[in-house]
Design a protein around this motif. Structure first.
Motif, PDB file in Angstrom:
ATOM      1  N   UNK A   1       1.002  -1.181   0.286  1.00 31.55           N
ATOM      2  CA  UNK A   1      -0.151  -0.085   0.207  1.00 31.55           C
ATOM      3  C   UNK A   1       0.844   1.267  -0.033  1.00 31.55           C
ATOM      4  N   UNK A   2       1.959   1.361   0.491  1.00 32.68           N
ATOM      5  CA  UNK A   2       3.070   2.164   0.743  1.00 32.68           C
ATOM      6  C   UNK A   2       3.291   2.787  -0.822  1.00 32.68           C
ATOM      7  N   UNK A   3       3.723   1.666  -1.675  1.00 31.93           N
ATOM      8  CA  UNK A   3       4.085   1.749  -2.949  1.00 31.93           C
ATOM      9  C   UNK A   3       3.038   2.280  -3.897  1.00 31.93           C
ATOM     10  N   UNK A   4       1.784   1.554  -3.715  1.00 30.37           N
ATOM     11  CA  UNK A   4       0.611   2.104  -4.610  1.00 30.37           C
ATOM     12  C   UNK A   4       0.408   3.437  -4.378  1.00 30.37           C
ATOM     13  N   UNK A   5       0.517   3.969  -2.781  1.00 34.04           N
ATOM     14  CA  UNK A   5       0.097   5.482  -2.524  1.00 34.04           C
ATOM     15  C   UNK A   5       1.266   6.272  -3.228  1.00 34.04           C
ATOM     16  N   UNK A   6       2.538   5.763  -3.102  1.00 36.79           N
ATOM     17  CA  UNK A   6       3.623   6.668  -3.703  1.00 36.79           C
ATOM     18  C   UNK A   6       3.315   6.899  -5.134  1.00 36.79           C
ATOM     19  N   UNK A   7       3.098   5.795  -5.757  1.00 41.63           N
ATOM     20  CA  UNK A   7       2.681   5.772  -7.449  1.00 41.63           C
ATOM     21  C   UNK A   7       1.526   6.803  -7.576  1.00 41.63           C
ATOM     22  N   UNK A   8       0.488   6.831  -6.841  1.00 39.45           N
ATOM     23  CA  UNK A   8      -0.488   7.483  -7.158  1.00 39.45           C
ATOM     24  C   UNK A   8      -0.147   8.924  -7.163  1.00 39.45           C
ATOM     25  N   UNK A   9       0.501   9.187  -5.915  1.00 35.74           N
ATOM     26  CA  UNK A   9       1.210  10.538  -5.484  1.00 35.74           C
ATOM     27  C   UNK A   9       1.950  11.002  -6.793  1.00 35.74           C
ATOM     28  N   UNK A  10       2.867  10.165  -7.345  1.00 39.46           N
ATOM     29  CA  UNK A  10       3.510  10.615  -8.648  1.00 39.46           C
ATOM     30  C   UNK A  10       2.723  10.935  -9.647  1.00 39.46           C
ATOM     31  N   UNK A  11       1.780  10.240  -9.867  1.00 38.40           N
ATOM     32  CA  UNK A  11       0.842  10.474 -10.988  1.00 38.40           C
ATOM     33  C   UNK A  11      -0.015  12.023 -10.577  1.00 38.40           C
ATOM     34  N   UNK A  12      -0.528  12.021  -9.661  1.00 39.10           N
ATOM     35  CA  UNK A  12      -1.245  13.208  -9.194  1.00 39.10           C
ATOM     36  C   UNK A  12      -0.271  14.498  -9.373  1.00 39.10           C
ATOM     37  N   UNK A  13       0.838  14.321  -8.902  1.00 40.83           N
ATOM     38  CA  UNK A  13       1.752  15.489  -8.837  1.00 40.83           C
ATOM     39  C   UNK A  13       2.259  15.742 -10.392  1.00 40.83           C
ATOM     40  N   UNK A  14       2.323  14.766 -10.985  1.00 42.59           N
ATOM     41  CA  UNK A  14       2.615  15.028 -12.520  1.00 42.59           C
ATOM     42  C   UNK A  14       1.657  15.815 -13.125  1.00 42.59           C
ATOM     43  N   UNK A  15       0.592  15.500 -12.817  1.00 39.27           N
ATOM     44  CA  UNK A  15      -0.714  16.247 -13.444  1.00 39.27           C
ATOM     45  C   UNK A  15      -0.683  17.751 -12.985  1.00 39.27           C
ATOM     46  N   UNK A  16      -0.456  17.893 -11.791  1.00 36.96           N
ATOM     47  CA  UNK A  16      -0.344  19.279 -11.379  1.00 36.96           C
ATOM     48  C   UNK A  16       0.810  20.028 -11.488  1.00 36.96           C
ATOM     49  N   UNK A  17       1.815  19.327 -12.249  1.00 38.92           N
ATOM     50  CA  UNK A  17       2.991  20.000 -12.768  1.00 38.92           C
ATOM     51  C   UNK A  17       3.873  20.374 -11.485  1.00 38.92           C
ATOM     52  N   UNK A  18       4.107  19.548 -10.559  1.00 35.14           N
ATOM     53  CA  UNK A  18       4.964  19.797  -9.395  1.00 35.14           C
ATOM     54  C   UNK A  18       6.161  18.904  -9.434  1.00 35.14           C
TER      55      UNK A  18
END
Lengths: 269, 320
Positions: free
Chosen positions: B303-320
């Motif tokens: 779940x830690x890695x899944x959450x991390x992957x989700x964060x990466x995708x979301x942050x990429x969308x928001x251009x952070x």
């Protein structure tokens, strides 16, 4: 043995309780009434659901159907955690003591006081010391951890924790199982003396025929998911039910009843 | 002759009889006659394979069972999540009900005592990243970019993740085993009958304690990991400490550090909740404790890695 079931107030009322764990049927239809001031024993063969019934009464598990009332309150509310004031009114001694292994004996006994009262530290210490001596433990064992205590001492410590809030009702799960006969008899005496001292109602689950004869006022025998008989040991030993008769008139049952007849100072004579 | 011998003898006799020949036993000691008689009449042989081999279950029957069991376990997990959220909300309203002592003990045992091992690991990871990067950067003569490589990758992703995985193995498993053992020894039941909520006593201190400890550990890991990279930058690429730190200020914006640090509390909550939940799921014996302890680590890391992957995708969308 008085049969005055309705005159005394009811403490526990078990109404048509059925319990199923998946496919396995534990209780088909169990009904019981337990009165204030008596020592009530739940007996029966292994696996007949004695301990399950006890756990249902104290609200640790919910029966599949039927109701259980503890001091007039539905035990399902205990499961939900609304029963907070009720928890002060009963104490439970689990089969193997269930002392918190990370706390010393004294700290174990103090848990309910620290949790539910605002007593001063000095007063708590005095209460603990009193309860520890009340259950017959030496004061110097107070600072030992549970794994440094013998089986009998652990039971006594668990009993001290169960009565530390001066409850009206005390549950004992197999209090004498696995104890040697002398210590077991001592435990019976302890329960009797605490009962008269604190005016307790005692509900116990037990296999121990000696202790049934010695201290139980009334006994319920469970079997096949039902209550096979309720009454004093004398009444039950003359029961017509073959299983009940076998239970009490088998070789061990007879020995225990003869022993009870010898000790004319028992509560049944 | 023992029971096994008697059984063998009986089998010989029945084989001979089946071939249509007569048998008779002679000179048998009386106590053995009794044994043979008993085996023949009272202890019938087990049906071949009937009890030993399990009946094969048809998949049409097994599938709904599996689905039902899965659904039940998902519902239990959601119920646990809900219960712990409610307990957390209540403790926010009444901070006095929080077990501060238990909480601080968690911060000590799972934070302070984990410092040496997290430090060593992230230092080594910093060294490894710098070594691998140094090879490539030297080819292009862009030695100074070692700072970007080590700084961003460590602060943003690797340090939080390494620390979380380490703590999942170190603390998540401990939570499952501790709570599970308390369940096996009926200590949990005792807690309930004393009118104490196990959520309050056992779960919240672990969750809140780890949520405090993990970001601190991550910060520490950032520093030690970057220091590992600095050493290699000096020895392999001749980037001095002063140059490294100068470059660090412009190459690694504060944002990267905050993103990495911001994930740590979520990782902590995941690890503590999964560990405690698995502890409560332990029912019976010894192998159950082992099984759920293993599950707590595997699921925690998952779940830690899944959450991390989700964060990466979301942050990429928001251009952070």
């Amino acid at each position: 043995m008085p049969l005055a079931t309705n005159i005394e107030t009811l403490v526990i009322e078990v109404n048509h309780v059925a319990t199923k764990f998946g496919e396995a049927v534990i209780h088909e239809d169990v009904s019981l009434c337990i009165n204030r001031g008596e020592i009530f024993a739940i007996a029966g063969g292994n696996g007949c659901g004695k301990t399950t019934l006890l756990r249902e009464i104290i609200g640790l598990i919910t029966p599949t159907s039927g109701t259980i009332r503890l001091f007039g309150l539905d035990s399902r509310r205990l499961v939900a955690g609304d029963g907070y004031p009720i928890h002060r009114r009963f104490g439970v001694m689990f089969q193997h003591g269930a002392l918190f292994s990370s706390l010393t004996l004294a700290e174990n006994v103090a848990v309910p006081l620290r949790e539910h009262t605002t007593l001063s530290e000095a007063l708590i210490r005095d209460v603990i010391a009193a309860k520890i001596t009340m259950v017959g433990l030496a004061p110097d064992s107070a600072h030992k951890y549970p794994n440094e205590l013998s089986g009998g001492m652990r039971r006594r410590a668990a009993l001290a924790r169960a009565i530390v809030m001066d409850p009206e009702l005390l549950f004992l799960d197999e209090p004498t199982a696995g104890l040697d006969p002398i210590i077991a008899a001592g435990f019976d005496e302890l329960v009797l003396s605490l009962k008269s001292l604190m005016g307790l109602t005692v509900v116990m689950v037990t296999h121990d025929l000696d202790s049934l004869w010695r201290i139980a006022n009334r006994v319920a025998v469970l079997g096949g998911g039902k209550v096979l008989g309720v009454g004093s040991m004398k009444e039950l030993s003359q029961s017509d039910d073959p299983i009940v008769r076998e239970y009490f008139r088998g070789p061990r049952g007879r020995a225990a009843s003869e022993q009870a007849a010898w000790n004319h100072n028992g509560p049944h004579t | 002759m023992d029971t096994g011998g008697a059984l063998m003898l009986l089998r010989c006799i029945s084989d001979i009889r089946r071939k249509g020949q007569q048998t008779s036993l002679e000179g048998l000691k009386p106590e053995f006659t009794e044994l043979l008689r008993r085996i023949e009449t009272q202890w019938p042989p087990l049906e071949r394979g009937g009890t030993v081999r399990q009946r094969r279950i048809r998949w049409t029957k097994a599938l709904p069972q599996v689905v039902r069991a899965r659904r039940a376990s998902v519902l239990r997990a959601l119920a646990f999540l809900g219960e712990s959220t409610v307990a957390f909300g209540r403790s926010l309203i009444r901070p006095r009900s929080v077990r501060w002592r238990a909480l601080l003990r968690i911060v000590e045992s799972d934070g302070v005592r984990a410092l040496p091992i997290t430090g060593l690991l992230t230092f080594l990871v910093g060294v490894v990243i710098a070594y691998q990067g140094a090879e490539q950067l030297r080819k292009f003569g862009t030695n100074i970019f070692i700072v970007d490589l080590v700084g961003i990758s460590l602060l943003r992703e690797i340090a939080p993740l390494i620390v979380a995985i380490l703590i999942a193995g170190r603390s998540g498993s401990a939570y499952a085993a501790e709570i599970g053992t308390m369940k096996v020894t009926e200590e949990l039941d005792a807690i309930r009958t004393l009118g104490i909520s196990p959520m309050n006593l056992l779960v919240l201190p672990r969750v809140i304690g780890l949520v405090i400890a993990l970001p601190l550990l991550t910060m520490y890991a950032d520093v030690v990991g970057v220091f590992g990279g600095m050493l290699i930058a000096l020895s392999e690429l001749n980037v001095s400490f002063v140059e490294f730190i100068d470059r660090f200020e412009e190459a690694v914006p504060l944002r990267q550090f905050l993103i990495g640090l911001g994930k740590a509390p979520f990782f902590a909550a995941i690890i503590a909740l999964v560990g405690s939940y698995q502890g409560f799921q332990i029912r019976g014996g010894v192998d159950d404790v082992g099984r759920h302890t293993t599950i707590s680590v595997v699921q925690g890391i998952f779940f830690v890695i899944v959450f991390d992957a989700l964060c990466s995708i979301l942050l990429n969308w928001w251009d952070l």
